[in-house]
Design a protein around this motif. Structure first.
Motif, short mmCIF file in Angstrom:
data_model
loop_
_atom_site.label_atom_id
_atom_site.label_comp_id
_atom_site.label_asym_id
_atom_site.label_seq_id
_atom_site.Cartn_x
_atom_site.Cartn_y
_atom_site.Cartn_z
N GLN A 18 0.83 -1.20 0.00
CA GLN A 18 0.00 0.00 0.00
C GLN A 18 0.86 1.25 0.00
O GLN A 18 1.84 1.35 0.72
N THR A 19 0.51 2.22 -0.84
CA THR A 19 1.25 3.47 -0.92
C THR A 19 0.52 4.56 -0.15
O THR A 19 -0.67 4.46 0.14
N ASN A 20 1.24 5.62 0.16
CA ASN A 20 0.64 6.77 0.81
C ASN A 20 -0.19 7.54 -0.21
O ASN A 20 0.23 7.73 -1.35
N THR A 21 -1.35 8.00 0.20
CA THR A 21 -2.23 8.78 -0.68
C THR A 21 -2.74 9.99 0.07
O THR A 21 -2.84 9.99 1.30
N GLU A 22 -3.07 11.03 -0.69
CA GLU A 22 -3.60 12.27 -0.11
C GLU A 22 -4.84 12.71 -0.89
O GLU A 22 -4.92 12.52 -2.11
N VAL A 23 -5.80 13.29 -0.19
CA VAL A 23 -7.03 13.79 -0.80
C VAL A 23 -6.90 15.30 -1.01
O VAL A 23 -6.69 16.06 -0.06
N TYR A 24 -7.02 15.72 -2.26
CA TYR A 24 -6.98 17.14 -2.61
C TYR A 24 -8.37 17.61 -3.03
O TYR A 24 -9.12 16.86 -3.66
N LEU A 25 -8.67 18.85 -2.71
CA LEU A 25 -9.95 19.45 -3.08
C LEU A 25 -9.70 20.64 -3.99
O LEU A 25 -8.78 21.44 -3.75
N PHE A 26 -10.53 20.76 -5.05
CA PHE A 26 -10.42 21.86 -6.00
C PHE A 26 -11.80 22.49 -6.21
O PHE A 26 -12.82 21.80 -6.15
N ASP A 27 -11.80 23.78 -6.48
CA ASP A 27 -13.01 24.43 -6.99
C ASP A 27 -13.09 24.15 -8.49
O ASP A 27 -12.10 24.31 -9.21
N LEU A 28 -14.27 23.75 -8.95
CA LEU A 28 -14.48 23.45 -10.37
C LEU A 28 -15.30 24.57 -10.99
O LEU A 28 -16.44 24.82 -10.58
N THR A 29 -14.70 25.26 -11.94
CA THR A 29 -15.38 26.39 -12.58
C THR A 29 -15.47 26.15 -14.08
O THR A 29 -14.69 25.41 -14.67
#
Length: 286
Positions: A18-29
């Motif tokens: 298992q690898t390290n993962t990160e959750v990113y959030l973006f505004d979608l325009t």
């Protein structure tokens, strides 16, 4: 070792670490029919496994997150930029948290330390839980309505697509050899799923009531992580790119967004909110 077992059971059932993962959030325009991703922020910011995001509403993102050598349900409040915890299961871990339609509660797959793997319902406020589907080793799931669940269920070392009715307790198998992405298709009474029956994977639609299925398009080669925008466009991620396809007007996939030279790579999940103004993307972290 427990992390490896979790990954085998819930992700691809093959031997890899298992690898390290990160959750990113973006505004979608959108401007002049062109999509843009802005306001990038890492909402997990945590060493270990942070994955499988879904939107509880337009202000809260649910995801699975590692803490204290276990995996719990995290709820990120966008307005406050703060993570709250819904579950705290010392003898197991939760995956694929999803809001239950017309309820405040959340469903998630729980994998216990003894190998027991079932779909549970969690009280959003206190984390109390109980089993939803007995005797089904659910890997991934999607709600059709508050009584009908579509699941990718582990059977004979592969995933089968099963429709379950909580009201009458019935289960029926739609297809063998499916993937992990299950989604409600906007403005329809259909669910989408990934068919792996053939060498070339396909995105298909399912009417859970009649059982009818129909091919939509082949996936991006060897990719299965996708979501639907409110306008009916499919987004599918692979490596450092997101591709788009609108079944109403497109003949093939085209590039939606590229993260080249951004330092972000290997997209493993993608999710949007109900009105497609936000996009949550999971990347492997170095």
């Amino acid at each position: 070792m427990r992390n490896l077992i979790v990954f085998i059971s819930l992700i691809s059932f093959s031997s890899f670490s298992q690898t390290n993962t990160e959750v990113y959030l973006f505004d979608l325009t959108t401007k002049d029919n062109t999509f843009n991703l802005r306001n990038q922020r890492n909402i997990s910011n945590n060493k270990g496994y942070d994955n499988q995001p879904s939107f509880y509403n337009d202000n809260i993102v649910l995801f699975s997150s590692s803490r204290n050598n276990q995996t719990d349900i995290a709820a990120y409040n966008i307005r406050d930029a703060k993570v709250n915890w819904i579950s705290d299961t010392p003898n197991g871990g939760e995956y694929s948290p999803t809001k239950i339609p017309n309820q405040k509660n959340v469903s998630a797959i729980r994998l216990d330390n003894d190998g027991k793997q079932l779909l549970y319902k969690y009280n959003y406020n206190d984390g109390n839980s109980h089993e939803l589907l007995k005797n089904l080793k659910v890997g991934y799931h999607c709600w059709y309505n508050q009584e009908v669940i579509i699941s990718s269920v582990l059977e004979d070392d592969a995933l089968s697509l099963i429709v379950s009715n909580l009201k009458d307790g019935s289960n029926y198998t739609v297809q063998k050899k499916v993937g992990r992405s299950l989604h409600k298709i906007p403005n329809s009474n259909l669910i989408s799923y990934i068919s792996k029956e053939n060498e070339t994977w396909e995105i298909k639609s399912l009417d859970p009531i009649s059982g009818d299925t129909k091919k939509i398009i082949n996936t991006i080669p060897e990719a299965e992580d996708m979501c639907w925008l409110i306008n009916g466009t499919i987004l599918m991620g692979k490596d450092d790119q997101i591709f788009k396809f609108d079944p109403k007007k497109d003949d093939d996939w085209s590039i939606f967004y590229s993260f080249k030279d951004s330092g972000l790579n290997n997209i493993t999940r993608i999710a949007t909110n109900s009105i497609s103004t936000l996009l949550a993307i999971v990347f492997e972290s170095k």
